[in-house]
Design a protein around this motif. Sequence first.
Motif, PDB file in Angstrom:
ATOM      1  N   ARG B   5       0.871  -1.176   0.000  1.00 17.14           N
ATOM      2  CA  ARG B   5       0.000   0.000   0.000  1.00 17.14           C
ATOM      3  C   ARG B   5       0.908   1.225   0.000  1.00 17.14           C
ATOM      4  N   ILE B   6       0.908   1.966  -1.078  1.00 22.00           N
ATOM      5  CA  ILE B   6       1.817   3.095  -1.233  1.00 22.00           C
ATOM      6  C   ILE B   6       1.015   4.385  -1.188  1.00 22.00           C
ATOM      7  N   THR B   7       1.386   5.281  -0.278  1.00 20.90           N
ATOM      8  CA  THR B   7       0.730   6.584  -0.173  1.00 20.90           C
ATOM      9  C   THR B   7       1.759   7.671  -0.382  1.00 20.90           C
ATOM     10  N   LEU B   8       1.446   8.617  -1.238  1.00 19.33           N
ATOM     11  CA  LEU B   8       2.375   9.725  -1.488  1.00 19.33           C
ATOM     12  C   LEU B   8       2.221  10.761  -0.377  1.00 19.33           C
ATOM     13  N   MET B   9       3.252  10.895   0.460  1.00 17.73           N
ATOM     14  CA  MET B   9       3.194  11.847   1.569  1.00 17.73           C
ATOM     15  C   MET B   9       3.812  13.187   1.200  1.00 17.73           C
ATOM     16  N   ARG B  10       4.897  13.166   0.444  1.00 19.21           N
ATOM     17  CA  ARG B  10       5.579  14.399   0.059  1.00 19.21           C
ATOM     18  C   ARG B  10       5.498  14.524  -1.456  1.00 19.21           C
TER      19      ARG B  10
END
Lengths: 110, 89
Positions: B5-10
Motif C-alpha cells: 500500500r503506497i501513499t504519497l506523503m511528500r
Amino acid sequence: MFGPFRLTNPLSGGLLWKVPWRLSRQQKYRHRERLRGVDNIVSTVDSALARLGQSLKKVEAWKKEMPTEQEMLPKDKYTVFDRKVKRYRKGIHKVPKWTRVSQRLNPPGF
Amino acid sequence: MAYFRITLMRSGIGMPKKVQGVLHALGLKKRMTTVYYPVSQSVAGQIMRIKELVDVKEVEKPMSKEEMRAARRPDKGYYVEKRAEHVES
C-alpha cells in the motif's frame, strides 16, 4: 510589537533572508523521524520480498552500505561534507531539498 | 497474496525527472493518493526510488476507493431506533 506587520529585520526593507547556520532542536527531531521512516520503508520492502523468497539488488546494497538512523553519528546526521566550507562541514539543511533526499554517507576522514 | 500500500506523503515537485516519472508510473499524481500493487521485485525497485516521498505498508488485500472512503468517514454519533417486532400473546 506582535502580529503580521511587526518590525523585524526582514520586513524593515532590504533583502534579508537568512538561513541559520545550525538546525533547531525541532528540526533535528523531525529529521530523525524522516530518517527512521526511510529505514522502515526499506525494511518493509525487504521483508515483503523475503516472504516471497526474493531479494533485490538495490535493497541489499542499501542495507550493506547505508547506516540506519541509530547507527549514524550525530555528526553525519546533522551535517554534510562540503569542500568549500571552513572545516569541511555544513548543516544538512543547506542541502537543496534536504527533507526529501537521502544523504547519509560522507567521505572517510572528514 | 500480499500487496504494497503506497501513499504519497511528500510531493515530487522539483525532484529529478526519474523520480517524477516513477511517481507517474505508479499513478501517484497528488499528495495523499494511495495505490495498491502486488509485491514484486519491479514494484520494490520503484519504491526504492521514491522512498523519501511515500509511506509503504504491506497489506493482505487492496482496498477499493469506496472502502478507503468509508474507512475515513467518522462515526455518525447516532443511530436510528427501529420499531420492535409485534409479539403475539
